[in-house]
Design a protein around this motif. Structure first.
Motif, PDB file in Angstrom:
ATOM      1  N   MET A 132       0.690  -1.090   0.014  1.00 43.01           N
ATOM      2  CA  MET A 132      -0.097   0.176   0.260  1.00 43.01           C
ATOM      3  C   MET A 132       0.640   0.997  -0.243  1.00 43.01           C
ATOM      4  SD  MET A 132      -2.687  -1.284   2.873  1.00 43.01           S
ATOM      5  CE  MET A 132      -3.388   0.542   3.109  1.00 43.01           C
ATOM      6  N   LYS A 133      -0.045   2.475  -0.222  1.00 40.36           N
ATOM      7  CA  LYS A 133       0.802   3.825  -0.489  1.00 40.36           C
ATOM      8  C   LYS A 133       1.385   3.950   1.848  1.00 40.36           C
ATOM      9  CE  LYS A 133      -1.626   5.407  -4.625  1.00 40.36           C
ATOM     10  NZ  LYS A 133      -2.667   6.014  -4.231  1.00 40.36           N
ATOM     11  N   GLU A 136      -1.796   5.778   3.270  1.00 39.18           N
ATOM     12  CA  GLU A 136      -2.597   4.614   3.618  1.00 39.18           C
ATOM     13  C   GLU A 136      -2.291   3.810   4.669  1.00 39.18           C
ATOM     14  OE1 GLU A 136      -4.275   3.105   0.088  1.00 39.18           O
ATOM     15  OE2 GLU A 136      -4.716   5.136  -0.850  1.00 39.18           O
ATOM     16  N   SER A 137      -0.898   3.398   5.413  1.00 40.97           N
ATOM     17  CA  SER A 137      -0.376   2.625   5.236  1.00 40.97           C
ATOM     18  C   SER A 137      -0.086   2.606   7.128  1.00 40.97           C
ATOM     19  CB  SER A 137       0.567   1.575   4.821  1.00 40.97           C
ATOM     20  OG  SER A 137       0.962  -0.066   6.030  1.00 40.97           O
ATOM     21  N   ARG A 170      -9.733   4.564   1.675  1.00 44.54           N
ATOM     22  CA  ARG A 170      -9.210   4.185   0.599  1.00 44.54           C
ATOM     23  C   ARG A 170      -8.103   2.950   1.324  1.00 44.54           C
ATOM     24  NH1 ARG A 170      -7.391   9.661  -1.357  1.00 44.54           N
ATOM     25  NH2 ARG A 170      -9.211  10.420  -2.628  1.00 44.54           N
ATOM     26  N   GLY A 171      -7.604   3.040   2.744  1.00 45.59           N
ATOM     27  CA  GLY A 171      -6.706   1.842   3.268  1.00 45.59           C
ATOM     28  C   GLY A 171      -7.229   0.530   3.017  1.00 45.59           C
ATOM     29  N   LYS A 173      -9.662  -0.061   1.379  1.00 41.24           N
ATOM     30  CA  LYS A 173     -10.484  -0.660  -0.245  1.00 41.24           C
ATOM     31  C   LYS A 173      -8.206  -1.605  -0.174  1.00 41.24           C
ATOM     32  CE  LYS A 173     -12.637   0.895  -4.483  1.00 41.24           C
ATOM     33  NZ  LYS A 173     -12.937   1.735  -5.276  1.00 41.24           N
ATOM     34  N   SER A 174      -7.443  -0.265  -0.332  1.00 43.24           N
ATOM     35  CA  SER A 174      -6.846  -1.317  -1.071  1.00 43.24           C
ATOM     36  C   SER A 174      -6.177  -2.723  -0.351  1.00 43.24           C
ATOM     37  CB  SER A 174      -5.125   0.523  -0.209  1.00 43.24           C
ATOM     38  OG  SER A 174      -6.092   1.391  -1.372  1.00 43.24           O
ATOM     39  N   GLU A 177      -7.770  -5.097  -1.480  1.00 38.50           N
ATOM     40  CA  GLU A 177      -7.298  -5.486  -2.861  1.00 38.50           C
ATOM     41  C   GLU A 177      -5.778  -6.230  -2.804  1.00 38.50           C
ATOM     42  OE1 GLU A 177      -7.504  -1.648  -5.220  1.00 38.50           O
ATOM     43  OE2 GLU A 177      -9.645  -1.434  -5.561  1.00 38.50           O
ATOM     44  N   SER A 178      -4.781  -5.669  -2.023  1.00 32.21           N
ATOM     45  CA  SER A 178      -3.532  -6.316  -2.069  1.00 32.21           C
ATOM     46  C   SER A 178      -3.084  -8.022  -1.450  1.00 32.21           C
ATOM     47  CB  SER A 178      -2.926  -5.321  -0.507  1.00 32.21           C
ATOM     48  OG  SER A 178      -2.504  -4.662  -1.540  1.00 32.21           O
ATOM     49  N   LYS A 181      -5.280  -9.982  -4.172  1.00 36.86           N
ATOM     50  CA  LYS A 181      -3.794  -9.820  -4.784  1.00 36.86           C
ATOM     51  C   LYS A 181      -3.073 -11.008  -5.073  1.00 36.86           C
ATOM     52  CE  LYS A 181      -4.443  -5.634  -7.473  1.00 36.86           C
ATOM     53  NZ  LYS A 181      -3.303  -4.583  -7.706  1.00 36.86           N
TER      54      LYS A 181
END
Length: 191
Positions: A132-133, A136-137, A170-171, A173-174, A177-178, A181
Motif C-alpha cells: 500500500m501507499k 494509507e498504511s 482507501r486504505g 479498500k487497498s 485488493e492487496s 491479489k
C-alpha cells in the motif's frame, strides 16, 4: 512488565531521572517502530527514525503541555521523522522485513495449529500493508494497531478529519485488493 501512566515517567524525566525516560521508550518503542516501518518500508531506516524520534521527544519533553495524550504527541514526532526520511530517500520500493509480533505473549496459550494460523494471517496482512501507499498504511496502523482515534490521527498526521477518514476508507479498500491479489497469486502457484 507492567507500566505506569505516561505522566508518571514524564514528571520523573523532567526532574532529571533518565531511567524514567527509558521506561517511556520501552513502553512505546514497538508502536513507534511499527509506525515508522509502515512509512519507510525498511527495517533499519525505521529503527533509526524511531530512535531519532525518541531523542527529539526527550529534548522537547518540557514543551509537552499535556493537552493531548503523550502517545499522540510522540507519534506525531515519529510520523514527521519517518516522513522526512522518506522524502530524503525518495525510495518507496524497498522490501519490508518482518515486523516483530506485537502480541507475542498471546502465543503462549495458543495450541500449535492456532499459533501457525495466527502467524500466517499476520504475515498475509503484513504483505498487504507493504503493497500500500505509505500514508494509507500509516493510517491503518495508527487506527487499528495502535487504537488511535480519528482526532488523534488528525493531530499526528496534521490532516483534517475528512482526509483521515478518506485515507482509512482507501486504505481498507487497498488492503482488501492487496490481500485478494496475494491470495489469488498463491492459489495459482498451488495449482
Amino acid at each position: 512488565m507492567r507500566f505506569q501512566e505516561d505522566h508518571h515517567y514524564i514528571e520523573k524525566t523532567l526532574k532529571g531521572n533518565l531511567n524514567a525516560f527509558g521506561q517511556l521508550i520501552q513502553k512505546h518503542e514497538k508502536y513507534a517502530f511499527t509506525l515508522a516501518l509502515r512509512i519507510l518500508k525498511n527495517r533499519e531506516e525505521a529503527e533509526e527514525a524511531a530512535q531519532d524520534a525518541f531523542m527529539k521527544a526527550f529534548h522537547s519533553l518540557k514543551t509537552f503541555e499535556g493537552k493531548s495524550k503523550f502517545t499522540t504527541w510522540l507519534y506525531k514526532i515519529v510520523y514527521n521523522e519517518a516522513l522526512g526520511r522518506l522524502r530524503k530517500s525518495k525510495n518507496f520500493t524497498i522490501q519490508l522485513d518482518e515486523v516483530e509480533e506485537l502480541a507475542s505473549d498471546s502465543l503462549d496459550y495458543l495450541d500449535g495449529l492456532k499459533a501457525l494460523q495466527l502467524i500466517e494471517r499476520k504475515e498475509l496482512i503484513q504483505r498487504g500493508l507493504d503493497a500500500m501507499k505509505p500514508a494509507e498504511s500509516a493510517v491503518l496502523t495508527l487506527f487499528y494497531l495502535e487504537e488511535q482515534s480519528i482526532k488523534e490521527i488528525e493531530e499526528i498526521m496534521d490532516l483534517k478529519s475528512s482526509h483521515v477518514k478518506i485515507l482509512l476508507h482507501r486504505g481498507r479498500k487497498s488492503l482488501l485488493e492487496s490481500l485478494q491479489k496475494i491470495t489469488k497469486s498463491e492459489l495459482i502457484h498451488l495449482l
